[in-house]
Design an enzyme around this catalytic site. Sequence first.
Site, PDB file in Angstrom:
ATOM      1  N   HIS A 177      -7.767  -5.273   6.086  1.00 15.45           N
ATOM      2  CA  HIS A 177      -6.449  -5.285   5.466  1.00 15.45           C
ATOM      3  C   HIS A 177      -5.963  -6.706   5.185  1.00 15.45           C
ATOM      4  CE1 HIS A 177      -6.303  -1.076   6.963  1.00 15.45           C
ATOM      5  NE2 HIS A 177      -5.713  -0.926   5.814  1.00 15.45           N
ATOM      6  N   ARG A 182       0.841  -1.203   0.000  1.00 16.83           N
ATOM      7  CA  ARG A 182       0.000   0.000   0.000  1.00 16.83           C
ATOM      8  C   ARG A 182       0.875   1.252   0.000  1.00 16.83           C
ATOM      9  NH1 ARG A 182      -4.150   3.298  -1.121  1.00 16.83           N
ATOM     10  NH2 ARG A 182      -5.007   4.404   0.667  1.00 16.83           N
ATOM     11  N   HIS A 213      -9.442   9.870  26.457  1.00 15.74           N
ATOM     12  CA  HIS A 213     -10.142  11.047  26.980  1.00 15.74           C
ATOM     13  C   HIS A 213     -10.121  12.200  25.969  1.00 15.74           C
ATOM     14  CE1 HIS A 213     -10.931   9.262  30.858  1.00 15.74           C
ATOM     15  NE2 HIS A 213      -9.679   8.850  30.908  1.00 15.74           N
ATOM     16  N   GLU A 230     -10.759   1.055  14.656  1.00 18.48           N
ATOM     17  CA  GLU A 230     -10.146  -0.266  14.454  1.00 18.48           C
ATOM     18  C   GLU A 230     -10.112  -1.036  15.762  1.00 18.48           C
ATOM     19  OE1 GLU A 230      -7.288  -3.223  14.990  1.00 18.48           O
ATOM     20  OE2 GLU A 230      -6.787  -1.202  15.675  1.00 18.48           O
TER      21      GLU A 230
END
Length: 870
Positions: free
Chosen positions: A806, A626, A763, A776
């Site tokens: 992927h 990629r 946070h 993800e």
Amino acid sequence: MLLFAECLAGPSKRGPNDSGESSLTRPLNPRSRNAHSRHTHTRPLLGDPDLGLASAVLSFSFKRASLTSCFHRRSKRLTVLLSTIDAIAAVRSFLSTGLRISAAMASHVVGYPRMGPKRELKFALESFWDKKSSASDLEKVAKDLRCSIWQQMSSAGISYIPSNTFSYYDQVLDTTALVGAVPSRYGWAGGEIGFDVYFSMARGNATCPAMEMTKWFDTNYHYIVPELGPDTKFVLSSHKAVDEYKEAKALGIETIPVLVGPFSYLRLAKPAKGVEPTYNCLSLIDSLLPVYKEVILKLKSEGATWIQLDEPTLVLDLESHHYEIFKKAYEYLGSEVSGIKILVETYFADIPAAAYKTLTGLKNVTAIGVDLVRGKKTLDLIQDVGLPDGKLLFAGVVDGRNIWANDLAESISLLEKLCAKLGKERVVVSTSCSLLHTAVDLKNETKIDAELKSWFAFAAQKVIEVVALAKALHGSKDEAFFAENAAALASRRSSPRVHDPTVQKLASEIKNSEHRRSTPVVNRLEEQQKHMNLPILPTTSIGSFPQTLELRRVRREFKANKISEEAYIKAIQAEIGKVVVLQEELDIDVLVHGEPERNDMVEYFGEQLKGFVFTENGWVQSYGSRCVKPPIIFGDVSRPKAMTVFWSKYAQSLTKRPMKGMLTGPVTILNWSFVRNDQPRSETCYQIALAIKDEVEDLEAAGINVIQIDEAALREGLPLRKSEQANYLNWAVHSFRITNCGVKDTTQIHTHMCYSHFNDIIHSIIDMDADVITIENSRSDEKLLRVFKEGVKYAAGIGPGVYDIHSPRIPDVEEIADRIRKMLDVLELRVLWVNPDCGLKTRKYSEVKPALINMVTAAKKIRTELASAK
């Protein structure tokens, strides 16, 4: 003795500008081997008298006949030194004069792009994976690329040329193969690791998921995370490093083999599945080091005199016991592999004082490499502390992470300060890090105008800059080259193309406001649900659908004016229609238009914003095969007109289901571009945020009620040192909130993040105040869920990815359903979404359709289970 030096050096080289083109772009010429051998033998003389002596003697032995001729021809007073003793005496005498060979001024490159100037490796890999070519075909392409790179660097005059920086996928995965740390699920039975096991670890296979992939420090490069545990047994299982050293040597080119250092390898690893999450991978250092010893000794036996061990984790915030582990590791290596010189290379940030003290205190470490581009404070540290006698400093003054031409005058000034402190013979000019992170060769850019082009330097040009600085430092300055550089820098500073006072004023005015939506997210979600009436566990995808060959052809032909705008629009609308119909057939709840009009999620926007310029071949590896082509932000940023409204409005007209408007966020556009270095990154980010804000409001006005603003790279830009992180997160999160602070409560704002460590910034993610975040989760073994198990409350919608896009592997329904059940253990049902890990652009429809079918089926299965439980 000057005459002796001239004969030993061989023919002089031309300056960087003499030929009118970069010497790194000239084609490989097998007949030039002798010339490269000549440079190889003389190169190490600078900065390393012992190695220089040995190399010079060897060179003298090989070329006595030509030296004899040279001496007799040029001087009656000199006699030919025919014995080895006489040769040693002569070379020692030569070195004692302090003279150096101008063609071999000490210069170094940490690493070099491996994909090739036209992505040759990418296409070879994908052909091999598709079974359209053989392993030998792939190996030939790889060998040609390696040999070309070595010869190019040798021709340019680089003294310390790296080898083993090439990889078929990733250098950390290469290290996993080197030491035999293969997870048991891949069925490796020992022996040399081949392509089948190697690529299964990287990409998964029909039965096994791939290993986790995450960002390499704060770059857009991804590495394959080692999986280790107390049962891990290390054994030398790949001879790649040795083979590539021998391959270069066969060309007559001496290289410095590069390995990921043992300390960093273990620090970058994670506990394997089933191992206690608190397991300390550094506890394996004693069992790992003998493998490093073995490979280094093999390199030494083949003639290597240097080894480069990359230890970038030394720039992180470490504790005292980490330094003790590092120290013991290198004391062991130094004592076990004496006779080979060790360069420890660091990069990406300042090296902490404690790390510097530890490194410089190691008597068996010959040299240290430091990043003086991103590590501005390191120069002060060196000035204050110095460097022990006999050690070399590889000074990274040429930026390996950007495309701007080096300020040669400024770099020379810095180098001269170092030389004043350490002595010229102990300073080696280098790149700040591997050039893996920049584009390959500016020569391949034919459409960028001359003024802009003069401001840039890609990897090939950066090598030339390194050599030019090394020569200038030792009294062989190319005045024309330096003058040309100064003129280009002056042009950039004064160019009206760079500066827009209106944009600067608008950006400066937004800094002191919160730019936060006034209604709390819980209340906004209630209003949005009234409008959309979504089921529990709503399904969606991240944005892109497969980019087919036909689709790429249409875009390419339109860009080349081979088809009309009308024909182009018709083709794109047809593709959008297919994607909408497919999603409705699959019964996905919130749709996307598939992004068929987009080449890249950053490039597409940059092409429509002022202040950006684009390359034709400025490809940079992101992971595996990629590659991305980062835009170059050279000036102030603004949006001349709407960028996505036309396509999103058309897509929404085709369905009654919610259609997401798809945008890339300001932080991701910033972090995935080559960013101007003449103002703070935060200033540029605020400018981009204002441009995206205009687009968000235009989408809302056009009737798009779900808008996704991807911030895939938010975590990537986090500074490596904790003391600098709060400032970055403050302006990065603020930039995101600017983009959507003006929309109605009924407009749902999504964002997406992928392939980074998120738990430590959760946070800040909450503070972004998005309505829904997709993130993800599957490839990283669902470690994202741990933060919620530990008590973090997340009131907004969240979709931890249920399968890895992927990998070509298609998960079954039960696997996905099990992931959803794990999510429901720690997340409230009302906030949970079901989606893949990332966009589907790189996958094929033959993979996408069954995977999405299984995803929707799994979501419905869990809905049924929950209904039955009630």
